[in-house]
Design a protein around this motif. Structure first.
Motif, PDB file in Angstrom:
ATOM      1  N   PRO A  86      12.274 -21.622  14.021  1.00  0.00           N
ATOM      2  CA  PRO A  86      12.509 -20.444  14.854  1.00  0.00           C
ATOM      3  C   PRO A  86      13.069 -19.298  14.010  1.00  0.00           C
ATOM      4  N   PRO A  87      13.106 -18.074  14.559  1.00  0.00           N
ATOM      5  CA  PRO A  87      13.658 -16.942  13.821  1.00  0.00           C
ATOM      6  C   PRO A  87      15.138 -17.131  13.490  1.00  0.00           C
ATOM      7  N   PHE A  88      15.568 -16.476  12.413  1.00  0.00           N
ATOM      8  CA  PHE A  88      16.931 -16.650  11.907  1.00  0.00           C
ATOM      9  C   PHE A  88      17.916 -15.670  12.550  1.00  0.00           C
TER      10      PHE A  88
ATOM     11  N   GLU B  19      21.762 -22.107   2.659  1.00  0.00           N
ATOM     12  CA  GLU B  19      21.656 -22.589   4.046  1.00  0.00           C
ATOM     13  C   GLU B  19      20.259 -22.327   4.615  1.00  0.00           C
ATOM     14  N   TYR B  20      19.688 -21.192   4.256  1.00  0.00           N
ATOM     15  CA  TYR B  20      18.319 -20.849   4.661  1.00  0.00           C
ATOM     16  C   TYR B  20      17.334 -21.931   4.210  1.00  0.00           C
ATOM     17  N   THR B  21      17.530 -22.424   2.983  1.00  0.00           N
ATOM     18  CA  THR B  21      16.632 -23.450   2.455  1.00  0.00           C
ATOM     19  C   THR B  21      16.707 -24.728   3.273  1.00  0.00           C
ATOM     20  N   HIS B  22      17.906 -25.097   3.718  1.00  0.00           N
ATOM     21  CA  HIS B  22      18.028 -26.293   4.547  1.00  0.00           C
ATOM     22  C   HIS B  22      17.104 -26.218   5.763  1.00  0.00           C
ATOM     23  N   ILE B  23      16.958 -25.025   6.310  1.00  0.00           N
ATOM     24  CA  ILE B  23      16.103 -24.844   7.492  1.00  0.00           C
ATOM     25  C   ILE B  23      14.632 -24.821   7.097  1.00  0.00           C
ATOM     26  N   VAL B  24      14.258 -23.945   6.151  1.00  0.00           N
ATOM     27  CA  VAL B  24      12.828 -23.734   5.880  1.00  0.00           C
ATOM     28  C   VAL B  24      12.186 -24.898   5.135  1.00  0.00           C
ATOM     29  N   HIS B  25      12.997 -25.704   4.445  1.00  0.00           N
ATOM     30  CA  HIS B  25      12.456 -26.890   3.781  1.00  0.00           C
ATOM     31  C   HIS B  25      12.585 -28.134   4.644  1.00  0.00           C
TER      32      HIS B  25
ATOM     33  N   LEU C 105      21.796  -9.044   6.107  1.00  0.00           N
ATOM     34  CA  LEU C 105      21.233 -10.394   6.067  1.00  0.00           C
ATOM     35  C   LEU C 105      20.247 -10.628   7.202  1.00  0.00           C
ATOM     36  N   ASN C 106      20.588 -10.164   8.395  1.00  0.00           N
ATOM     37  CA  ASN C 106      19.678 -10.377   9.524  1.00  0.00           C
ATOM     38  C   ASN C 106      18.405  -9.560   9.390  1.00  0.00           C
ATOM     39  N   LEU C 107      18.512  -8.362   8.853  1.00  0.00           N
ATOM     40  CA  LEU C 107      17.316  -7.563   8.612  1.00  0.00           C
ATOM     41  C   LEU C 107      16.426  -8.231   7.571  1.00  0.00           C
ATOM     42  N   SER C 108      17.052  -8.752   6.517  1.00  0.00           N
ATOM     43  CA  SER C 108      16.295  -9.423   5.461  1.00  0.00           C
ATOM     44  C   SER C 108      15.574 -10.651   6.001  1.00  0.00           C
ATOM     45  N   LEU C 109      16.261 -11.450   6.804  1.00  0.00           N
ATOM     46  CA  LEU C 109      15.653 -12.659   7.344  1.00  0.00           C
ATOM     47  C   LEU C 109      14.603 -12.340   8.407  1.00  0.00           C
ATOM     48  N   ALA C 110      14.771 -11.201   9.093  1.00  0.00           N
ATOM     49  CA  ALA C 110      13.789 -10.816  10.115  1.00  0.00           C
ATOM     50  C   ALA C 110      12.455 -10.428   9.481  1.00  0.00           C
ATOM     51  N   SER C 111      12.484 -10.023   8.211  1.00  0.00           N
ATOM     52  CA  SER C 111      11.251  -9.622   7.526  1.00  0.00           C
ATOM     53  C   SER C 111      10.674 -10.757   6.681  1.00  0.00           C
ATOM     54  N   GLU C 112      11.129 -11.977   6.950  1.00  0.00           N
ATOM     55  CA  GLU C 112      10.661 -13.156   6.231  1.00  0.00           C
ATOM     56  C   GLU C 112       9.136 -13.266   6.300  1.00  0.00           C
ATOM     57  N   GLN C 113       8.526 -13.521   5.154  1.00  0.00           N
ATOM     58  CA  GLN C 113       7.069 -13.650   5.064  1.00  0.00           C
ATOM     59  C   GLN C 113       6.661 -15.127   5.111  1.00  0.00           C
ATOM     60  N   PRO C 114       5.462 -15.422   5.650  1.00  0.00           N
ATOM     61  CA  PRO C 114       5.003 -16.823   5.689  1.00  0.00           C
ATOM     62  C   PRO C 114       4.864 -17.392   4.271  1.00  0.00           C
TER      63      PRO C 114
ATOM     64  N   GLY D 225      15.941 -22.028  20.301  1.00  0.00           N
ATOM     65  CA  GLY D 225      14.933 -21.089  19.833  1.00  0.00           C
ATOM     66  C   GLY D 225      15.345 -20.242  18.648  1.00  0.00           C
ATOM     67  N   TYR D 226      16.449 -20.608  17.972  1.00  0.00           N
ATOM     68  CA  TYR D 226      16.917 -19.849  16.810  1.00  0.00           C
ATOM     69  C   TYR D 226      17.235 -20.803  15.658  1.00  0.00           C
ATOM     70  N   SER D 227      17.104 -20.278  14.440  1.00  0.00           N
ATOM     71  CA  SER D 227      17.626 -20.941  13.241  1.00  0.00           C
ATOM     72  C   SER D 227      18.908 -20.196  12.867  1.00  0.00           C
ATOM     73  N   PHE D 228      20.024 -20.888  12.893  1.00  0.00           N
ATOM     74  CA  PHE D 228      21.311 -20.232  12.682  1.00  0.00           C
ATOM     75  C   PHE D 228      21.889 -20.549  11.303  1.00  0.00           C
ATOM     76  N   ILE D 229      22.510 -19.534  10.716  1.00  0.00           N
ATOM     77  CA  ILE D 229      23.352 -19.709   9.533  1.00  0.00           C
ATOM     78  C   ILE D 229      24.723 -19.164   9.911  1.00  0.00           C
ATOM     79  N   GLY D 230      25.724 -20.024   9.819  1.00  0.00           N
ATOM     80  CA  GLY D 230      27.075 -19.626  10.172  1.00  0.00           C
ATOM     81  C   GLY D 230      27.983 -19.602   8.956  1.00  0.00           C
ATOM     82  N   ILE D 231      28.803 -18.571   8.862  1.00  0.00           N
ATOM     83  CA  ILE D 231      29.743 -18.417   7.745  1.00  0.00           C
ATOM     84  C   ILE D 231      31.142 -18.248   8.324  1.00  0.00           C
ATOM     85  N   THR D 232      32.113 -18.949   7.780  1.00  0.00           N
ATOM     86  CA  THR D 232      33.486 -18.767   8.239  1.00  0.00           C
ATOM     87  C   THR D 232      34.135 -17.604   7.489  1.00  0.00           C
ATOM     88  N   ILE D 233      35.066 -16.943   8.166  1.00  0.00           N
ATOM     89  CA  ILE D 233      35.767 -15.823   7.531  1.00  0.00           C
ATOM     90  C   ILE D 233      36.543 -16.280   6.290  1.00  0.00           C
TER      91      ILE D 233
END
Length: 341
Positions: free
Chosen positions: A66-68, A146-152, A49-58, A87-95
């Motif tokens: 901020p970066p995820f 959750e990603y959409t909540h941030i980017v939108h 997930l972090n690799l995928s979000l790190a390659s986010e395109q404009p 300085g970060y956009s966070f997505i948190g998931i509970t176990i």
């Protein structure tokens, strides 16, 4: 010196008010877990997930953010949250959310009826593979939501900090219509990303190989993946029915009723098909969707007539003039919000 994302994530959770700290006391340290399949799953999922979000395109309609970073939260509740901090956009998931998703997918993949409906071999190997594929789809959907909540820009994008945005309102279901509009927008954008990644993108080859469908036609592969998406995400919503609805209470929910969320998801998924895989719409006509969802519901509810009746009652209300008016207004406001991005 830049603070590592996992440190900023933990500090933010610990800095919340007492009520939120009780729910989410901090980052879940995976090093404390015993070695095993759950730990391997969590570590692998986080990396992907972090690799995928790190390659986010404009994207033009995305708000500046901020970066995820995706991480896990200590909690006894099944939930997912989004927030921005330091300085970060966070997505948190509970176990517990991971565990609930895993139990759901295990129940589905062990059904011979579902394997038959999907056209898969009724073997243990394929069954386990189906469980893995559906679990990944389900968690990818949650993270994309959750990603959409941030980017939108749902959490007031003009500021650098934001409050917690919860996927489930476990302390109470009250909200307002504006909340529902943003949740419906997040659902629609999330299913778009799921369709894109599994049917046209990087998730397709590995899923097809795992399910022993390499020799199937492109149409059959597409139909299978679409059905897996419907089954996985459908089970997620069916698991959490809302209370009895009426013309007033429906506007006070934090999220739209789950039958409405599923219908909106399918509208977006079909729109994606028309743009990218025109033939695929014919593989998920309303009758096929209803049949697959009915099978999934039976497995999730495990013959619990009360939960089945609850769902039917919700659907019945949504077909009344008051319910239809609510759905039409929610659709209009969601589309209006999306056009404003």
């Amino acid at each position: 010196m830049t603070i590592p994302p996992e440190t900023a994530f933990d500090r933010y959770l610990r800095s919340q008010n007492e009520k939120d700290r009780k729910k989410y006391p901090g980052k879940h340290d995976l090093d404390l877990l015993d070695s095993g399949s759950l730990k391997e799953l969590l570590l692998g999922l986080q990396v992907v997930l972090n690799l995928s979000l790190a390659s986010e395109q404009p994207v033009p309609e995305h708000r500046d953010h901020p970066p995820f970073h995706v991480d896990y939260i200590k909690s006894t509740e099944a939930n997912a949250i989004a927030f921005r901090h330091d300085g970060y956009s966070f997505i948190g998931i509970t176990i517990p959310l991971i565990e609930v998703a895993g139990q759901l997918c295990a129940r589905l993949c062990n059904s011979l009826d579902l394997l038959h409906a999907l056209g898969l071999e009724p073997t243990q190997e394929v069954s386990e593979a189906l469980g893995s594929v559906m679990l990944e789809i389900l968690l990818f959907f949650v993270v994309s939501h959750e990603y959409t909540h941030i980017v939108h820009g749902h959490p007031l994008s003009e500021v650098t900090e934001s409050g917690l945005i919860h996927e489930f309102s476990l302390g109470g279901r009250t909200g307002n219509f504006d909340d529902q509009i943003l949740e419906a927008d997040a659902d629609s954008y999330a299913i778009y990303h799921v369709m894109q990644n599994w049917i046209r993108g990087s998730k397709r080859p590995s899923s097809i190989a795992l399910l022993h469908m390499d020799s199937a036609s492109l149409d059959d592969q597409d139909g299978l993946l679409f059905a897996c998406i419907v089954a996985a995400i459908g089970s997620y919503f069916i698991l959490h029915p809302v209370p009895r609805l009426n013309a007033e209470s429906v506007y006070r929910l934090r999220h739209p009723p789950h039958p409405v969320r599923l219908n909106f998801l399918m509208e977006t998924a079909i729109a994606w098909c028309r743009q990218n895989r025109a033939h695929l719409e014919d593989r998920m006509k309303p009758e096929q969707f209803d049949s697959l969802l009915s099978l999934v519901a039976g497995l999730v509810w495990d013959n619990d007539e009360l939960r089945a009746q609850n769902w039917k009652t919700q659907v019945a209300f949504l077909k009344t003039p008051e319910g239809a008016s609510y759905v039409a207004e929610l659709r209009r406001r969601k589309d209006e919000y999306r056009a404003s991005l």
